[in-house]
Design a protein around this motif. Structure first.
Motif, PDB file in Angstrom:
ATOM      1  N   LEU A 164     -27.355  67.101  71.057  1.00  0.00           N
ATOM      2  CA  LEU A 164     -26.574  67.274  72.282  1.00  0.00           C
ATOM      3  C   LEU A 164     -25.209  67.885  71.982  1.00  0.00           C
ATOM      4  N   SER A 165     -24.562  67.413  70.928  1.00  0.00           N
ATOM      5  CA  SER A 165     -23.249  67.964  70.551  1.00  0.00           C
ATOM      6  C   SER A 165     -23.360  69.427  70.164  1.00  0.00           C
ATOM      7  N   ASP A 166     -24.389  69.767  69.414  1.00  0.00           N
ATOM      8  CA  ASP A 166     -24.600  71.144  68.988  1.00  0.00           C
ATOM      9  C   ASP A 166     -24.849  72.050  70.191  1.00  0.00           C
ATOM     10  N   CYS A 167     -25.702  71.597  71.117  1.00  0.00           N
ATOM     11  CA  CYS A 167     -25.994  72.396  72.308  1.00  0.00           C
ATOM     12  C   CYS A 167     -24.762  72.561  73.187  1.00  0.00           C
ATOM     13  N   ALA A 168     -23.971  71.511  73.304  1.00  0.00           N
ATOM     14  CA  ALA A 168     -22.757  71.593  74.121  1.00  0.00           C
ATOM     15  C   ALA A 168     -21.778  72.596  73.554  1.00  0.00           C
ATOM     16  N   SER A 169     -21.593  72.593  72.241  1.00  0.00           N
ATOM     17  CA  SER A 169     -20.648  73.532  71.640  1.00  0.00           C
ATOM     18  C   SER A 169     -21.124  74.972  71.820  1.00  0.00           C
ATOM     19  N   ARG A 170     -22.434  75.162  71.900  1.00  0.00           N
ATOM     20  CA  ARG A 170     -23.006  76.505  72.079  1.00  0.00           C
ATOM     21  C   ARG A 170     -22.957  76.968  73.525  1.00  0.00           C
ATOM     22  N   LEU A 171     -23.081  76.041  74.471  1.00  0.00           N
ATOM     23  CA  LEU A 171     -23.233  76.391  75.877  1.00  0.00           C
ATOM     24  C   LEU A 171     -21.975  76.176  76.713  1.00  0.00           C
ATOM     25  N   MET A 224     -12.580  64.114  72.419  1.00  0.00           N
ATOM     26  CA  MET A 224     -12.472  63.371  73.663  1.00  0.00           C
ATOM     27  C   MET A 224     -11.101  63.570  74.300  1.00  0.00           C
ATOM     28  N   SER A 225     -11.122  63.836  75.598  1.00  0.00           N
ATOM     29  CA  SER A 225      -9.876  64.016  76.337  1.00  0.00           C
ATOM     30  C   SER A 225      -9.681  62.964  77.425  1.00  0.00           C
ATOM     31  N   HIS A 226     -10.756  62.289  77.823  1.00  0.00           N
ATOM     32  CA  HIS A 226     -10.664  61.322  78.915  1.00  0.00           C
ATOM     33  C   HIS A 226     -11.784  60.297  78.735  1.00  0.00           C
ATOM     34  N   ARG A 227     -11.459  59.026  78.875  1.00  0.00           N
ATOM     35  CA  ARG A 227     -12.464  57.965  78.822  1.00  0.00           C
ATOM     36  C   ARG A 227     -12.153  56.946  79.903  1.00  0.00           C
ATOM     37  N   THR A 228     -13.150  56.633  80.717  1.00  0.00           N
ATOM     38  CA  THR A 228     -13.039  55.583  81.720  1.00  0.00           C
ATOM     39  C   THR A 228     -14.074  54.514  81.404  1.00  0.00           C
ATOM     40  N   ASP A 229     -13.609  53.343  80.999  1.00  0.00           N
ATOM     41  CA  ASP A 229     -14.514  52.229  80.751  1.00  0.00           C
ATOM     42  C   ASP A 229     -14.824  51.538  82.085  1.00  0.00           C
ATOM     43  N   VAL A 230     -16.078  51.139  82.247  1.00  0.00           N
ATOM     44  CA  VAL A 230     -16.538  50.556  83.511  1.00  0.00           C
ATOM     45  C   VAL A 230     -16.920  49.095  83.291  1.00  0.00           C
ATOM     46  N   VAL A 231     -16.350  48.205  84.104  1.00  0.00           N
ATOM     47  CA  VAL A 231     -16.705  46.790  84.064  1.00  0.00           C
ATOM     48  C   VAL A 231     -17.248  46.383  85.430  1.00  0.00           C
ATOM     49  N   CYS A 244     -20.197  62.688  66.157  1.00  0.00           N
ATOM     50  CA  CYS A 244     -21.103  63.835  66.243  1.00  0.00           C
ATOM     51  C   CYS A 244     -20.423  65.011  66.944  1.00  0.00           C
ATOM     52  N   ALA A 245     -19.691  64.712  68.014  1.00  0.00           N
ATOM     53  CA  ALA A 245     -18.996  65.750  68.770  1.00  0.00           C
ATOM     54  C   ALA A 245     -17.917  66.415  67.922  1.00  0.00           C
ATOM     55  N   ALA A 246     -17.150  65.607  67.181  1.00  0.00           N
ATOM     56  CA  ALA A 246     -16.072  66.149  66.355  1.00  0.00           C
ATOM     57  C   ALA A 246     -16.606  67.115  65.305  1.00  0.00           C
ATOM     58  N   ALA A 247     -17.805  66.856  64.810  1.00  0.00           N
ATOM     59  CA  ALA A 247     -18.407  67.754  63.823  1.00  0.00           C
ATOM     60  C   ALA A 247     -18.674  69.133  64.417  1.00  0.00           C
ATOM     61  N   GLN A 248     -18.739  69.222  65.754  1.00  0.00           N
ATOM     62  CA  GLN A 248     -18.948  70.499  66.449  1.00  0.00           C
ATOM     63  C   GLN A 248     -17.663  71.006  67.099  1.00  0.00           C
ATOM     64  N   ARG A 290     -20.330  50.239  79.960  1.00  0.00           N
ATOM     65  CA  ARG A 290     -20.522  51.678  80.086  1.00  0.00           C
ATOM     66  C   ARG A 290     -19.173  52.379  80.034  1.00  0.00           C
ATOM     67  N   SER A 291     -19.192  53.611  79.516  1.00  0.00           N
ATOM     68  CA  SER A 291     -17.996  54.447  79.489  1.00  0.00           C
ATOM     69  C   SER A 291     -18.344  55.834  80.000  1.00  0.00           C
ATOM     70  N   LEU A 292     -17.481  56.360  80.841  1.00  0.00           N
ATOM     71  CA  LEU A 292     -17.548  57.756  81.275  1.00  0.00           C
ATOM     72  C   LEU A 292     -16.599  58.523  80.369  1.00  0.00           C
ATOM     73  N   VAL A 293     -17.117  59.525  79.671  1.00  0.00           N
ATOM     74  CA  VAL A 293     -16.318  60.204  78.652  1.00  0.00           C
ATOM     75  C   VAL A 293     -16.364  61.718  78.834  1.00  0.00           C
ATOM     76  N   GLU A 294     -15.234  62.343  78.513  1.00  0.00           N
ATOM     77  CA  GLU A 294     -15.083  63.795  78.653  1.00  0.00           C
ATOM     78  C   GLU A 294     -14.630  64.366  77.311  1.00  0.00           C
ATOM     79  N   PHE A 295     -15.277  65.452  76.893  1.00  0.00           N
ATOM     80  CA  PHE A 295     -14.940  66.130  75.647  1.00  0.00           C
ATOM     81  C   PHE A 295     -14.691  67.604  75.928  1.00  0.00           C
ATOM     82  N   GLY A 296     -13.840  68.214  75.098  1.00  0.00           N
ATOM     83  CA  GLY A 296     -13.589  69.635  75.220  1.00  0.00           C
ATOM     84  C   GLY A 296     -13.355  70.271  73.870  1.00  0.00           C
TER      85      GLY A 296
END
Length: 234
Positions: free
Chosen positions: A140-147, A177-184, A169-173, A193-199
């Protein structure tokens, strides 16, 4: 038996052909991920097509929904076709590792399979949806960095205890992470659960906590404001 459909305010999700049904995780992510009007969105492992249709309702440009399972892709295609935004949603049956749209997306969203070594179900489709053999964090990380576009964002919903693993895994590509929202579920509960955003180009990390219910057992205004455009009861 699970309901064969789920009604939202402006669309219906038929789900009799999909191993994984409509759930809170997908709705939360579909409502939470940041979006600019007209941005392109890729929904990886779309299942019923829920998040792709939510993205279209929120005012995106083109939305592409990809799923490796033919039954899920067929159902997502039918759900998209029956929505008010059919002309903006494309559904593709493909292994995401082999998918190439010919351009990069402003947003990639995914509710990925995350069970690594747990007990298998007799249902092979449910195994594909729940276990990450078919879509590992590395893939998933590899595909995201490509797409992903240079200033795009990858947005996921993950078990809280899987966030660190995925982040490595994401950092290797080159994704950070720029944003994380933990859900309780309620105040004082441990986030599940966590909602997470990477760029690709991120500096700094914004963190938040969202509680679905308050100490009085009633749903919180922050949760209601997040999902009120979709659920019928609001």
């Amino acid at each position: 038996m699970s309901n064969q459909y789920f009604d939202f305010k402006r669309f219906r999700i038929e789900q009799d052909r999909c191993p994984m049904k409509v759930g809170t995780d997908g709705v939360l992510l579909g409502a939470w991920f940041p979006m600019n009007e007209g941005c392109t969105v890729l929904d990886i492992g779309t299942g019923t097509g829920l998040m792709a249709i939510m993205a279209a309702q929120r005012g995106t440009g083109r939305v592409t929904a990809v799923d490796i399972d033919p039954d899920a892709a067929g159902q997502a295609r039918a759900n998209a076709a029956n929505s008010p935004w059919a002309e903006r949603i494309d559904v593709v049956c493909s292994d995401i590792a082999l998918f190439n749209a010919g351009f990069r997306y402003d947003r990639i969203v995914c509710n990925p399979p995350y069970f690594r070594d747990s007990l298998r179900s007799p249902d092979s489709g449910r195994n594909t949806a729940r276990h990450n053999d078919s879509l590992s964090f590395e893939t998933l990380s590899d595909c995201a960095s490509r797409l992903l576009a240079d200033d795009g964002r990858l947005c996921l919903v993950l078990p809280r205890d899987a966030v660190e693993t995925f982040s490595r895994c994401a950092a290797a590509q080159g994704l950070y992470m720029s944003h994380r929202t933990d859900v309780v579920t309620a105040p004082g509960k441990t986030p599940k659960r966590s909602l997470v955003e990477f760029g690709l180009n991120c500096s700094g990390l914004k963190t938040e906590l969202v509680s679905i219910c308050g100490s009085d057992g009633m749903e919180t205004s922050e949760y209601v404001n997040l999902v009120k455009d979709f659920y019928l009861k609001y």
